[in-house]
Design an enzyme around this catalytic site. Structure first.
Site, PDB file in Angstrom:
ATOM      1  N   ARG A   1       0.820  -1.204   0.000  1.00  0.00           N
ATOM      2  CA  ARG A   1       0.000   0.000   0.000  1.00  0.00           C
ATOM      3  C   ARG A   1       0.853   1.253   0.000  1.00  0.00           C
ATOM      4  NH1 ARG A   1      -3.181   0.592   5.297  1.00  0.00           N
ATOM      5  NH2 ARG A   1      -4.653  -0.840   4.355  1.00  0.00           N
ATOM      6  N   TYR A   2       1.963   1.210   0.719  1.00  0.00           N
ATOM      7  CA  TYR A   2       2.831   2.381   0.857  1.00  0.00           C
ATOM      8  C   TYR A   2       4.060   2.213  -0.027  1.00  0.00           C
ATOM      9  CZ  TYR A   2       0.053   3.312   5.080  1.00  0.00           C
ATOM     10  OH  TYR A   2      -0.965   3.563   5.955  1.00  0.00           O
TER      11      TYR A   2
ATOM     12  N   ARG B   1       7.247   0.105   2.043  1.00  0.00           N
ATOM     13  CA  ARG B   1       7.120  -1.048   2.922  1.00  0.00           C
ATOM     14  C   ARG B   1       5.947  -1.928   2.526  1.00  0.00           C
ATOM     15  NH1 ARG B   1       5.309   3.608   4.684  1.00  0.00           N
ATOM     16  NH2 ARG B   1       3.727   3.893   6.285  1.00  0.00           N
TER      17      ARG B   1
ATOM     18  N   CYS C   1      -3.674 -18.047  14.191  1.00  0.00           N
ATOM     19  CA  CYS C   1      -3.266 -17.340  15.402  1.00  0.00           C
ATOM     20  C   CYS C   1      -3.508 -18.236  16.608  1.00  0.00           C
ATOM     21  CB  CYS C   1      -4.105 -16.070  15.579  1.00  0.00           C
ATOM     22  SG  CYS C   1      -3.670 -14.759  14.432  1.00  0.00           S
TER      23      CYS C   1
ATOM     24  N   CYS D   1      -8.906 -13.372  17.883  1.00  0.00           N
ATOM     25  CA  CYS D   1      -9.543 -12.204  18.485  1.00  0.00           C
ATOM     26  C   CYS D   1     -10.882 -11.975  17.794  1.00  0.00           C
ATOM     27  CB  CYS D   1      -8.658 -10.977  18.319  1.00  0.00           C
ATOM     28  SG  CYS D   1      -7.025 -11.182  19.036  1.00  0.00           S
TER      29      CYS D   1
ATOM     30  N   CYS E   1     -10.984  -9.147  15.121  1.00  0.00           N
ATOM     31  CA  CYS E   1      -9.909  -9.164  14.125  1.00  0.00           C
ATOM     32  C   CYS E   1     -10.321  -8.507  12.802  1.00  0.00           C
ATOM     33  CB  CYS E   1      -9.486 -10.603  13.849  1.00  0.00           C
ATOM     34  SG  CYS E   1      -8.202 -10.741  12.588  1.00  0.00           S
TER      35      CYS E   1
ATOM     36  N   ARG F   1      -9.054  -9.136   9.993  1.00  0.00           N
ATOM     37  CA  ARG F   1      -9.059 -10.125   8.911  1.00  0.00           C
ATOM     38  C   ARG F   1      -9.965 -11.310   9.254  1.00  0.00           C
ATOM     39  NH1 ARG F   1      -2.912  -9.151   8.683  1.00  0.00           N
ATOM     40  NH2 ARG F   1      -2.804  -7.258   7.420  1.00  0.00           N
TER      41      ARG F   1
ATOM     42  N   ASP G   1     -11.468  -0.876  12.552  1.00  0.00           N
ATOM     43  CA  ASP G   1     -11.825  -0.846  11.139  1.00  0.00           C
ATOM     44  C   ASP G   1     -13.304  -1.213  10.978  1.00  0.00           C
ATOM     45  OD1 ASP G   1      -9.217  -0.217  10.361  1.00  0.00           O
ATOM     46  OD2 ASP G   1      -8.620  -2.324  10.391  1.00  0.00           O
TER      47      ASP G   1
ATOM     48  N   ASP H   1      -7.364   3.801   9.989  1.00  0.00           N
ATOM     49  CA  ASP H   1      -6.984   3.222   8.705  1.00  0.00           C
ATOM     50  C   ASP H   1      -8.140   3.500   7.756  1.00  0.00           C
ATOM     51  OD1 ASP H   1      -5.305   1.886   6.978  1.00  0.00           O
ATOM     52  OD2 ASP H   1      -4.991   0.199   8.351  1.00  0.00           O
TER      53      ASP H   1
ATOM     54  N   LYS I   1      -3.219   4.917   6.667  1.00  0.00           N
ATOM     55  CA  LYS I   1      -3.501   5.343   8.033  1.00  0.00           C
ATOM     56  C   LYS I   1      -3.335   6.855   8.170  1.00  0.00           C
ATOM     57  CE  LYS I   1      -1.753   1.019  10.022  1.00  0.00           C
ATOM     58  NZ  LYS I   1      -1.242   0.448   8.750  1.00  0.00           N
TER      59      LYS I   1
HETATM   60  C1  LIG Z   1      -0.378  -0.459   8.645  1.00  0.00           C
HETATM   61  C2  LIG Z   1       0.239  -0.931   7.400  1.00  0.00           C
HETATM   62  C3  LIG Z   1       1.616  -0.807   7.179  1.00  0.00           C
HETATM   63  C4  LIG Z   1       2.558  -0.252   8.208  1.00  0.00           C
HETATM   64  O1  LIG Z   1       2.302   1.076   8.467  1.00  0.00           O
HETATM   65  P1  LIG Z   1       3.194   1.860   9.533  1.00  0.00           P
HETATM   66  O2  LIG Z   1       2.478   3.162   9.665  1.00  0.00           O
HETATM   67  O3  LIG Z   1       4.566   1.960   8.954  1.00  0.00           O
HETATM   68  O4  LIG Z   1       3.192   1.061  10.794  1.00  0.00           O
HETATM   69  C5  LIG Z   1       2.121  -1.232   5.972  1.00  0.00           C
HETATM   70  N1  LIG Z   1       1.331  -1.749   5.027  1.00  0.00           N
HETATM   71  C6  LIG Z   1       0.006  -1.881   5.201  1.00  0.00           C
HETATM   72  C7  LIG Z   1      -0.803  -2.474   4.113  1.00  0.00           C
HETATM   73  C8  LIG Z   1      -0.589  -1.496   6.401  1.00  0.00           C
HETATM   74  O5  LIG Z   1      -1.897  -1.662   6.589  1.00  0.00           O
END
Ligand SMILES: *Cc1c(COP(=O)(O)O)cnc(C)c1O
Length: 348
Positions: A90-91, A94, A103, A107, A110, A112, A271, A308, A315
């Site tokens: 998404r980002y 990362r 798990c 939970c 959850c 998911r 969420d 989110d 987020k």
């Molecule tokens: C939350 C999330 C992250 C990590 O986000 P940080 O703000 O760096 O903790 C990375 N990818 C996805 C898809 C996420 O939902």
């Protein structure tokens, strides 16, 4: 057999077993667990003191999970952000790699829950190939988050195989593990595991404590072992109605986390996930909690409160409204509610 595997194998997965420990109505809960399976470790179950206490609410099935709602099974649009199986991108820098689909304790809130926890045990190593290949050919990715399910339900060997693979990718700088095992299966954190993990630094681990009563000698010891292995520990709390939607409870949780060397990272707004509506609080509630943390206790005990966004838009940290601006002058509100004028300096 290692102790954690034995504990895991003794987890409760049927209502008949659960009824031996808790006063539940088996018949009314059967439809709930047919849709959303039950799993709870004996260690976590042991923390329940009474009906509907914070541990009960997080882990024991509830009829309200089946309430008709117009919530989504995938509000964060993770399916569409899954460019290759098992990987969410998404980002820019990362990715999340889903290395496990189970798990120790499922939970009830959850994110998911509509897509995990059912059939299919551990994801096998082959199914990780596409994700690892994707990271390898994407030089912009500098961090991988191992998530799931719970990555620590892999065996030491399985986990190490993944870490070896990941560390062979030159542009990957940071490895992060997202796991609730320190809380729900603290036996999983062994010397042997920590000896493995510390070979793959910089490695961070984020866990999820949601209530101060989850900080026990066992969970504290699990965190101590990890911290002693040089692993920086963070915590992502989910804001849950009837569990921790109280500023006093949250403050105690954040302060106690620091005493076990865990740094509060996020408080998550729930969420909009189907089957979890009864856990959702207002955003105002979250803001009230942040308001009563900031300044009143250590900055280190003050996480960001994040929402989110639906649709996979990422987020957003939401803050109480304490910055006003008029031209070059800021009007800043401190934790006591006093407003102070603050003149900005001019950019050269
Ligand atoms: C939350 C999330 C992250 C990590 O986000 P940080 O703000 O760096 O903790 C990375 N990818 C996805 C898809 C996420 O939902």
């Amino acid at each position: 057999m290692e102790r954690w595997k034995k504990t895991l194998s003794e987890s409760i997965t049927s209502l008949d077993e659960l009824a031996r420990f808790l006063p539940i109505d088996i018949e009314s809960l059967q439809p709930v667990i047919s849709r959303y399976p039950l799993r709870i470790t004996r260690t976590y179950l042991n923390l329940i003191r009474e009906k509907d206490d914070p541990i009960w609410r997080q882990s024991i099935p509830d009829r309200r999970e089946l309430e008709q709602d117009d919530l989504s099974i995938d509000p964060l649009n993770e399916e569409n952000l899954t460019c290759v199986p098992g990987l969410i991108h998404r980002y820019p820098d990362r990715v999340v790699l889903l290395v496990s689909s189970v798990c120790p304790t499922l939970c009830r809130f959850c994110t998911r829950k509509n897509r995990m926890g059912g059939e299919g045990g551990l994801i096998n190593q082959n199914s990780l190939e596409p994700g690892l290949e994707y990271i390898k050919r994407s030089p912009a990715i500098r961090e991988v988050i191992l998530s799931g399910g719970d990555p620590l339900l892999l065996t030491d060997d399985e986990l190490e195989k993944i870490l070896i693979r990941v560390r062979k990718i030159p542009h990957l700088e940071v490895v992060r593990i997202h796991t609730r095992a320190p809380v729900t299966l603290p036996e999983r954190i062994t010397f042997r595991l920590c000896r493995i993990l510390k070979q793959y630094h910089p490695l961070y681990l984020n866990t999820q404590f949601n209530h101060p009563i989850e900080i026990t000698p066992l969970s504290a010891n699990a965190c101590a072992l990890l911290a002693d292995a040089g692993i920086p520990l963070g915590n992502q709390t989910v804001l849950l109605r009837g569990v921790n939607d109280d500023p006093g409870v949250m403050k105690r949780l954040m302060q106690k986390l620091l005493t076990i060397r865990v740094r509060p990272y996020y408080i998550h707004q729930m969420d909009l996930v189907k089957g979890t509506g009864h856990f959702r609080t207002s955003v105002q509630k979250g803001l009230d909690i942040v308001e009563q943390l900031r300044g009143h206790t250590s900055g280190m005990a003050t996480p960001s409160y994040v929402i989110d966004l639906p649709g996979g838009k990422g987020k957003v940290a939401v803050l109480p409204d304490d910055v006003r601006r008029q031209g070059q002058t800021f009007f800043l509100r401190n934790y006591l509610g006093e407003i102070t004028e603050y003149a900005d300096s001019k950019e050269e």
